[in-house]
Each structure stands twice: as C-alpha cells, then as structure tokens.
Motif scaffolding. Structure first.
Motif, PDB file in Angstrom:
ATOM      1  N   ALA A  91      42.050  46.722  41.893  1.00 45.29           N
ATOM      2  CA  ALA A  91      42.285  46.301  43.286  1.00 45.29           C
ATOM      3  C   ALA A  91      41.029  46.393  44.148  1.00 45.29           C
ATOM      4  O   ALA A  91      41.044  45.990  45.307  1.00 45.29           O
ATOM      5  CB  ALA A  91      43.400  47.138  43.906  1.00 45.29           C
ATOM      6  N   GLY A  92      39.931  46.884  43.596  1.00 43.24           N
ATOM      7  CA  GLY A  92      38.688  47.013  44.352  1.00 43.24           C
ATOM      8  C   GLY A  92      37.999  45.689  44.622  1.00 43.24           C
ATOM      9  O   GLY A  92      37.066  45.626  45.429  1.00 43.24           O
ATOM     10  N   ILE A  93      38.430  44.629  43.920  1.00 45.78           N
ATOM     11  CA  ILE A  93      37.841  43.300  44.126  1.00 45.78           C
ATOM     12  C   ILE A  93      38.955  42.304  44.441  1.00 45.78           C
ATOM     13  O   ILE A  93      40.132  42.643  44.417  1.00 45.78           O
ATOM     14  CB  ILE A  93      37.042  42.833  42.887  1.00 45.78           C
ATOM     15  CG1 ILE A  93      37.961  42.682  41.663  1.00 45.78           C
ATOM     16  CG2 ILE A  93      35.879  43.782  42.602  1.00 45.78           C
ATOM     17  CD1 ILE A  93      37.315  41.976  40.491  1.00 45.78           C
ATOM     18  N   ILE A  94      38.566  41.066  44.710  1.00 45.61           N
ATOM     19  CA  ILE A  94      39.539  39.992  44.916  1.00 45.61           C
ATOM     20  C   ILE A  94      40.074  39.620  43.533  1.00 45.61           C
ATOM     21  O   ILE A  94      39.332  39.104  42.697  1.00 45.61           O
ATOM     22  CB  ILE A  94      38.888  38.740  45.569  1.00 45.61           C
ATOM     23  CG1 ILE A  94      38.076  39.101  46.817  1.00 45.61           C
ATOM     24  CG2 ILE A  94      39.937  37.669  45.855  1.00 45.61           C
ATOM     25  CD1 ILE A  94      38.839  39.678  47.952  1.00 45.61           C
ATOM     26  N   ARG A  95      41.349  39.897  43.300  1.00 53.81           N
ATOM     27  CA  ARG A  95      41.915  39.672  41.960  1.00 53.81           C
ATOM     28  C   ARG A  95      42.443  38.239  41.846  1.00 53.81           C
ATOM     29  O   ARG A  95      43.637  37.995  41.854  1.00 53.81           O
ATOM     30  CB  ARG A  95      43.004  40.698  41.662  1.00 53.81           C
ATOM     31  CG  ARG A  95      42.410  42.090  41.484  1.00 53.81           C
ATOM     32  CD  ARG A  95      43.433  43.101  41.136  1.00 53.81           C
ATOM     33  NE  ARG A  95      44.312  43.372  42.274  1.00 53.81           N
ATOM     34  CZ  ARG A  95      45.321  44.226  42.246  1.00 53.81           C
ATOM     35  NH1 ARG A  95      45.594  44.898  41.150  1.00 53.81           N
ATOM     36  NH2 ARG A  95      46.053  44.418  43.316  1.00 53.81           N
ATOM     37  N   ASN A  96      41.509  37.342  41.741  1.00 53.65           N
ATOM     38  CA  ASN A  96      41.815  35.924  41.600  1.00 53.65           C
ATOM     39  C   ASN A  96      41.174  35.476  40.291  1.00 53.65           C
ATOM     40  O   ASN A  96      39.947  35.478  40.156  1.00 53.65           O
ATOM     41  CB  ASN A  96      41.243  35.161  42.803  1.00 53.65           C
ATOM     42  CG  ASN A  96      41.450  33.668  42.712  1.00 53.65           C
ATOM     43  OD1 ASN A  96      41.026  33.026  41.760  1.00 53.65           O
ATOM     44  ND2 ASN A  96      42.093  33.116  43.734  1.00 53.65           N
ATOM     45  N   ARG A  97      42.011  35.124  39.323  1.00 56.80           N
ATOM     46  CA  ARG A  97      41.507  34.792  37.978  1.00 56.80           C
ATOM     47  C   ARG A  97      40.492  33.651  38.018  1.00 56.80           C
ATOM     48  O   ARG A  97      39.455  33.705  37.344  1.00 56.80           O
ATOM     49  CB  ARG A  97      42.675  34.448  37.050  1.00 56.80           C
ATOM     50  CG  ARG A  97      42.256  34.274  35.589  1.00 56.80           C
ATOM     51  CD  ARG A  97      43.466  34.048  34.682  1.00 56.80           C
ATOM     52  NE  ARG A  97      44.402  35.143  34.744  1.00 56.80           N
ATOM     53  CZ  ARG A  97      44.319  36.259  34.024  1.00 56.80           C
ATOM     54  NH1 ARG A  97      43.302  36.417  33.202  1.00 56.80           N
ATOM     55  NH2 ARG A  97      45.226  37.201  34.142  1.00 56.80           N
ATOM     56  N   ALA A  98      40.768  32.622  38.790  1.00 53.47           N
ATOM     57  CA  ALA A  98      39.851  31.477  38.846  1.00 53.47           C
ATOM     58  C   ALA A  98      38.480  31.898  39.385  1.00 53.47           C
ATOM     59  O   ALA A  98      37.439  31.436  38.887  1.00 53.47           O
ATOM     60  CB  ALA A  98      40.440  30.364  39.705  1.00 53.47           C
ATOM     61  N   LYS A  99      38.457  32.782  40.372  1.00 53.80           N
ATOM     62  CA  LYS A  99      37.179  33.238  40.942  1.00 53.80           C
ATOM     63  C   LYS A  99      36.427  34.136  39.964  1.00 53.80           C
ATOM     64  O   LYS A  99      35.191  34.069  39.866  1.00 53.80           O
ATOM     65  CB  LYS A  99      37.411  33.954  42.271  1.00 53.80           C
ATOM     66  CG  LYS A  99      37.869  33.009  43.384  1.00 53.80           C
ATOM     67  CD  LYS A  99      38.152  33.751  44.669  1.00 53.80           C
ATOM     68  CE  LYS A  99      38.607  32.782  45.773  1.00 53.80           C
ATOM     69  NZ  LYS A  99      38.895  33.476  47.040  1.00 53.80           N
ATOM     70  N   ILE A 100      37.153  34.972  39.225  1.00 48.95           N
ATOM     71  CA  ILE A 100      36.513  35.832  38.221  1.00 48.95           C
ATOM     72  C   ILE A 100      35.940  34.978  37.098  1.00 48.95           C
ATOM     73  O   ILE A 100      34.792  35.168  36.669  1.00 48.95           O
ATOM     74  CB  ILE A 100      37.517  36.876  37.691  1.00 48.95           C
ATOM     75  CG1 ILE A 100      37.843  37.893  38.791  1.00 48.95           C
ATOM     76  CG2 ILE A 100      36.968  37.576  36.445  1.00 48.95           C
ATOM     77  CD1 ILE A 100      39.015  38.815  38.477  1.00 48.95           C
ATOM     78  N   GLN A 101      36.716  34.020  36.624  1.00 48.82           N
ATOM     79  CA  GLN A 101      36.229  33.124  35.575  1.00 48.82           C
ATOM     80  C   GLN A 101      35.043  32.299  36.071  1.00 48.82           C
ATOM     81  O   GLN A 101      34.103  32.039  35.309  1.00 48.82           O
ATOM     82  CB  GLN A 101      37.366  32.218  35.090  1.00 48.82           C
ATOM     83  CG  GLN A 101      38.423  32.971  34.309  1.00 48.82           C
ATOM     84  CD  GLN A 101      39.652  32.135  33.988  1.00 48.82           C
ATOM     85  OE1 GLN A 101      40.024  31.232  34.753  1.00 48.82           O
ATOM     86  NE2 GLN A 101      40.297  32.436  32.873  1.00 48.82           N
ATOM     87  N   ALA A 102      35.079  31.917  37.346  1.00 52.21           N
ATOM     88  CA  ALA A 102      33.961  31.171  37.923  1.00 52.21           C
ATOM     89  C   ALA A 102      32.688  32.016  37.923  1.00 52.21           C
ATOM     90  O   ALA A 102      31.601  31.498  37.649  1.00 52.21           O
ATOM     91  CB  ALA A 102      34.293  30.715  39.339  1.00 52.21           C
TER      92      ALA A 102
END
Length: 196
Positions: A91-102
C-alpha cells in the motif's frame, strides 16, 4: 502569489499547509536535471500520477524509492511477475497494475534510448534544444498543461514503446526536471534557477 510568514513569494499552486510540498517546490521543482536515474524517477512518478494529484504521489515517493530499488533502471527492467505481485501488495505505492507494468516496460525502453543516445538525459533535452524554456507565469491561468515540445516528446516516446507518456505527463516531467521553468515571475525560485 503565495507567501509564508516570512513573506517569501512562491508559485500559486504551493499549499503552504504541507511542508513536504513546500520543500519540493523550494528545492527540486524546475531545477534542471541531467542525471539519468533522476530522470527515470521523475518519469516513473509522473506516470504514476496519471489521474491523481502530484501530492498523492509525492507522499509515496520514499516508498517508491525503496520498492523500486532506488530507481535502478537495470534492476527494474528485469522485474518479473513475482515482483509485480509483491508491488501490487504494498500500500506504500499506487497499486495500479498497468502503471507498475508501464514502469518495467519503460525501464526496458529507457535502456534502449541510453544505448542509442549515450544517455536518456541527452535524448530528452533535445526536445528543448538543450536549454530550459522560460515561461512568463503571472497568474494560475498562465500555466499550461502541454506544449509543442511535450507533444513532440510524447509522440517520440510512444513511438519507442514507452507507456503512460501522454503530452500532459511529458509536460509535467519537463517542469519537474527543469526543462521548463514555470516558476511564477514573482516566485523567489524563478531567479535562483535562472542563475544556475
């Protein structure tokens, strides 16, 4: 323009009730960046911001630095599905899969640009002919969200396979990395950065 108790003029967007926001404005925003790791950090954080406020991301920046190996591009380019799941669970980051993969995809593309141009910084600064663009900001209405330079940067990054690099994100990156000086004309940082 915004003033604190010491009557220091700052850009109108600075929320003086948030000391970390004030510090970011006073020490980082608009300072020309030529370090590739810092460029990648800003690019990743700007992409994470998409649809959110910058302050939301700023409050999570230390977590991003910790979880993304200090923005070491070589390491991030090798992240696998297990690492993505670990990031999604924090939860320390924005948990958005598309943004992490980006971020992982962009690290891989970043390395390709470094290989072609010698440094990512050299590549990006080409869009402003190697010198910061200095805008005349007098009121909040004078701020723009994009420019012909950010349009060109976005188009080229997208062509190279980068994700979450629309013109608005690119312009925010240019502001953060000092490729554009958008400090208001009476902000104390404008002249300091011009003197660098």
């Amino acid at each position: 323009m915004k003033k604190d108790k010491h009557e220091v003029c700052r850009c109108p967007w600075v929320d003086l009730s948030k000391p970390d926001y004030v510090e970011y404005h006073d020490k980082e925003w608009g300072v020309p960046v030529h370090d590739d790791r810092k460029m990648f950090e800003f690019l990743t954080l700007e992409a994470a911001q998409a649809g959110l406020s910058w302050y939301t991301v700023l409050r999570k920046r230390e977590n991003y630095r910790r979880l993304f190996d200090g923005f070491d591009v070589q390491q991030i380019a090798r992240y696998n599905d297990k690492k993505i799941e670990a990031l999604m669970g924090d939860a320390g980051i924005i948990r958005n899969r598309a943004k992490i993969q980006a971020a992982i995809n962009n690290a891989q593309r970043f390395l390709e640009v470094q290989s072609e141009f010698g440094s990512f910084s050299d590549y990006l600064w080409r869009f402003v002919d190697g010198e910061p663009i200095v805008n005349t900001i007098r009121t909040p209405a004078d701020y723009q969200a994009t420019s012909k330079e950010s349009d060109a940067m976005s188009k080229d990054l997208l062509r190279r396979g980068f994700k979450f690099v629309g013109s608005t994100i690119c312009y925010a990156h240019m502001q953060a990395a000092g490729m554009v000086n958008d400090h208001s004309v009476d902000c104390f940082r404008r002249a300091e950065i011009l003197a660098l």
